[in-house]
Design an enzyme around this catalytic site. Structure first.
Site, PDB file in Angstrom:
ATOM      1  N   ARG A  46       0.834  -1.210   0.000  1.00  0.00           N
ATOM      2  CA  ARG A  46       0.000   0.000   0.000  1.00  0.00           C
ATOM      3  C   ARG A  46       0.865   1.256   0.000  1.00  0.00           C
ATOM      4  O   ARG A  46       0.560   2.237  -0.650  1.00  0.00           O
ATOM      5  CB  ARG A  46      -0.953  -0.009   1.201  1.00  0.00           C
ATOM      6  CG  ARG A  46      -1.728   1.286   1.351  1.00  0.00           C
ATOM      7  CD  ARG A  46      -3.035   1.160   2.132  1.00  0.00           C
ATOM      8  NE  ARG A  46      -3.014   0.192   3.204  1.00  0.00           N
ATOM      9  CZ  ARG A  46      -2.422   0.360   4.404  1.00  0.00           C
ATOM     10  NH1 ARG A  46      -1.788   1.483   4.686  1.00  0.00           N
ATOM     11  NH2 ARG A  46      -2.480  -0.587   5.309  1.00  0.00           N
ATOM     12  N   TYR A  98     -16.612  19.005 -12.641  1.00  0.00           N
ATOM     13  CA  TYR A  98     -17.005  17.603 -12.630  1.00  0.00           C
ATOM     14  C   TYR A  98     -18.080  17.358 -11.557  1.00  0.00           C
ATOM     15  O   TYR A  98     -17.921  17.771 -10.400  1.00  0.00           O
ATOM     16  CB  TYR A  98     -15.762  16.736 -12.386  1.00  0.00           C
ATOM     17  CG  TYR A  98     -16.073  15.280 -12.433  1.00  0.00           C
ATOM     18  CD1 TYR A  98     -16.424  14.662 -13.637  1.00  0.00           C
ATOM     19  CD2 TYR A  98     -16.066  14.505 -11.288  1.00  0.00           C
ATOM     20  CE1 TYR A  98     -16.750  13.323 -13.683  1.00  0.00           C
ATOM     21  CE2 TYR A  98     -16.382  13.160 -11.327  1.00  0.00           C
ATOM     22  CZ  TYR A  98     -16.726  12.579 -12.528  1.00  0.00           C
ATOM     23  OH  TYR A  98     -17.059  11.252 -12.565  1.00  0.00           O
ATOM     24  N   ASP A 169      -7.789  20.707 -11.706  1.00  0.00           N
ATOM     25  CA  ASP A 169      -8.105  19.431 -12.346  1.00  0.00           C
ATOM     26  C   ASP A 169      -7.804  19.615 -13.832  1.00  0.00           C
ATOM     27  O   ASP A 169      -8.521  20.307 -14.545  1.00  0.00           O
ATOM     28  CB  ASP A 169      -9.593  19.102 -12.097  1.00  0.00           C
ATOM     29  CG  ASP A 169     -10.002  17.767 -12.699  1.00  0.00           C
ATOM     30  OD1 ASP A 169      -9.337  17.301 -13.648  1.00  0.00           O
ATOM     31  OD2 ASP A 169     -11.015  17.201 -12.240  1.00  0.00           O
ATOM     32  N   LYS A 194      -9.291   9.082 -18.312  1.00  0.00           N
ATOM     33  CA  LYS A 194      -9.639   9.757 -19.563  1.00  0.00           C
ATOM     34  C   LYS A 194      -8.453   9.745 -20.540  1.00  0.00           C
ATOM     35  O   LYS A 194      -8.048   8.697 -20.961  1.00  0.00           O
ATOM     36  CB  LYS A 194     -10.150  11.159 -19.247  1.00  0.00           C
ATOM     37  CG  LYS A 194     -11.115  11.225 -18.037  1.00  0.00           C
ATOM     38  CD  LYS A 194     -12.442  10.531 -18.289  1.00  0.00           C
ATOM     39  CE  LYS A 194     -13.262  10.319 -17.022  1.00  0.00           C
ATOM     40  NZ  LYS A 194     -13.599  11.510 -16.257  1.00  0.00           N
TER      41      LYS A 194
HETATM   42  C1  PLP Z   1     -13.965  11.753 -14.906  1.00  0.00           C
HETATM   43  C2  PLP Z   1     -13.506  12.980 -14.243  1.00  0.00           C
HETATM   44  C3  PLP Z   1     -13.214  12.989 -12.870  1.00  0.00           C
HETATM   45  C4  PLP Z   1     -13.394  11.774 -11.994  1.00  0.00           C
HETATM   46  O1  PLP Z   1     -12.500  10.776 -12.332  1.00  0.00           O
HETATM   47  P1  PLP Z   1     -12.783   9.201 -12.102  1.00  0.00           P
HETATM   48  O2  PLP Z   1     -11.542   8.598 -12.662  1.00  0.00           O
HETATM   49  O3  PLP Z   1     -14.020   8.860 -12.852  1.00  0.00           O
HETATM   50  O4  PLP Z   1     -12.941   9.016 -10.647  1.00  0.00           O
HETATM   51  C5  PLP Z   1     -12.743  14.162 -12.312  1.00  0.00           C
HETATM   52  N1  PLP Z   1     -12.583  15.272 -13.051  1.00  0.00           N
HETATM   53  C6  PLP Z   1     -12.863  15.295 -14.366  1.00  0.00           C
HETATM   54  C7  PLP Z   1     -12.674  16.565 -15.131  1.00  0.00           C
HETATM   55  C8  PLP Z   1     -13.337  14.155 -15.003  1.00  0.00           C
HETATM   56  O5  PLP Z   1     -13.645  14.196 -16.304  1.00  0.00           O
END
Ligand code: PLP
Length: 379
Positions: A46, A98, A169, A194
């Site tokens: 971990r 998000y 983000d 993504k």
């Molecule tokens: C999909 C997404 C998230 C969340 O990510 P996960 O991998 O689904 O937990 C956060 N911020 C943005 C901009 C996203 O597109």
């Protein structure tokens, strides 16, 4: 090395005595120690894992900072960073971000006594907004799903006068298109689900940070919360990152062609992409990013039905998410942003007819033909 070399060559060569061209996957959960007085670097999986460390080193190199951390999802990355805050602190967020991030703030910040505010236009923040309890500004630029652009340098200059962290983000742009630490960001988070992984087959998240003290806090939180990325997924993410630049180049090229087609189409009322909302935002996007990425949103003219349009699409599938090689379309009001109340969506401008597209690497003409025939059937 340039970025497109680093994605391929940036993994440190560790324990690769057989000369394998891809790194090994280390599955062990625990490591043998030499003696009570001599513990080695790896103790328990971990906390330490060579495959995850490979990925984390690669990611910090791509970002051009000292530290990278890999998590079991983008939300795990974001919420770990949110654990830096305590009762009485306040966090400002941009209003269209998000849906899961907003849900965390609405449910858990509230429960933890952390104050938060959704800011209409972060570009308009002034010294008066940076009250002593404001510990961080968390943004997505371009925003989601309206693709509004926030001036990162200007925001960082403001925030840093008040010891306030700038957390971004960068999922939509990735470090390939937007270099956030050069613009003043303190912490960057990603849903690596993504673009970074790129094939819609792993859920993963990342945090990058340059400051050693912040990194130590995040490392401790990662190990304490236990929301790490598995060795196998770390391996797959390393493999996915290798093709990031070729995928994004093609996705953006397709996106530009498609936007050009849609902007001229009589059944399209609005196209929202980074810089589309004003000349000022277009200028900011140009200054701080080297492209517009491959996500944009549209609204049809009132006579056309979004449902008929989506039903008629053949190639472009109806699904949440983005950044994979396949093109997708989603309906933010009922899918990605359904946690927002309808009043809040209306206030922000996420209309009932808004559709968000994420363009893949298919042939652009095939995608345009698909959109064209679906628009024909939408009335
Ligand atoms: C999909 C997404 C998230 C969340 O990510 P996960 O991998 O689904 O937990 C956060 N911020 C943005 C901009 C996203 O597109």
């Amino acid at each position: 090395m340039e970025f497109d070399s680093l994605v391929v060559q940036g993994i440190p060569a560790v324990e690769n005595e057989k000369g394998s061209v891809v790194p090994p996957i280390h599955l062990a959960t625990t490591y043998v120690q030499e003696s009570l007085s001599s513990f080695q670097e790896f103790g328990y999986g971990r906390g330490e894992n060579p495959t995850r460390f490979n990925l984390e080193a690669l990611v910090s190199q791509l970002e051009g900072v000292k530290h990278g951390f890999a998590f079991s999802s983008g939300m795990a990355a974001t919420t770990t960073v949110f654990n830096l805050f305590k009762q009485g602190d306040k966090v400002l967020l941009n209003c269209d971000l998000y849906g899961g991030t907003y849900r965390y703030a609405d449910k858990l910040f509230t429960q933890q006594g952390i104050d938060f505010e959704l800011v209409d236009d972060v570009n308009d923040l002034t010294d008066a907004d940076l009250t002593p309890n404001v510990k961080a500004i968390f943004i997505e630029t371009p925003s989601n799903p309206l693709l509004r652009v926030i001036d990162i340098q200007k925001l960082s200059d403001l925030a840093h006068r008040y010891d306030c962290l700038v957390i971004i983000d960068n999922t939509f742009m990735t470090p390939y298109l937007q270099r956030l630490f050069e613009l003043g960001a303190d912490i960057v988070v990603y849903s690596a689900t993504k673009y970074l992984s790129g094939h819609s087959d792993i859920i993963a998240g990342l945090v990058t940070v340059d400051d050693d003290d912040l990194a130590a806090e995040i490392k401790l939180l990662q190990s304490t919360l236990g929301n790490i990325l598995s060795p196998t997924d770390s391996y797959h993410l390393i493999q996915g990152i290798k093709t990031l630049t070729v995928r994004m180049d093609k996705q953006e090229e397709n996106t530009k062609k498609i936007i050009e087609f849609l902007e001229k189409h009589p059944r399209i009322a609005n196209v929202y992409y980074p810089g589309s909302s004003s000349a000022v935002e277009a200028q900011i996007q140009k200054k701080q990013a080297s492209g517009i990425g491959a996500v944009f949103s549209i609204e049809l003219v009132p006579e056309a039905s979004p449902e008929k349009f989506v039903d008629a699409l053949d190639i472009i599938n109806l699904a949440v998410s983005l950044g994979g090689v396949e093109s997708l379309i989603c309906h933010p009001a009922s899918m990605t942003h359904d946690y927002y109340s309808s009043e809040l969506r209306a206030k922000i401008g996420i209309s009932e007819g808004l559709l968000r597209l994420a363009i893949g690497i298919e042939n652009a003409d095939d995608l345009i033909k698909d959109l064209e025939q679906a628009l024909d059937k939408a009335v």
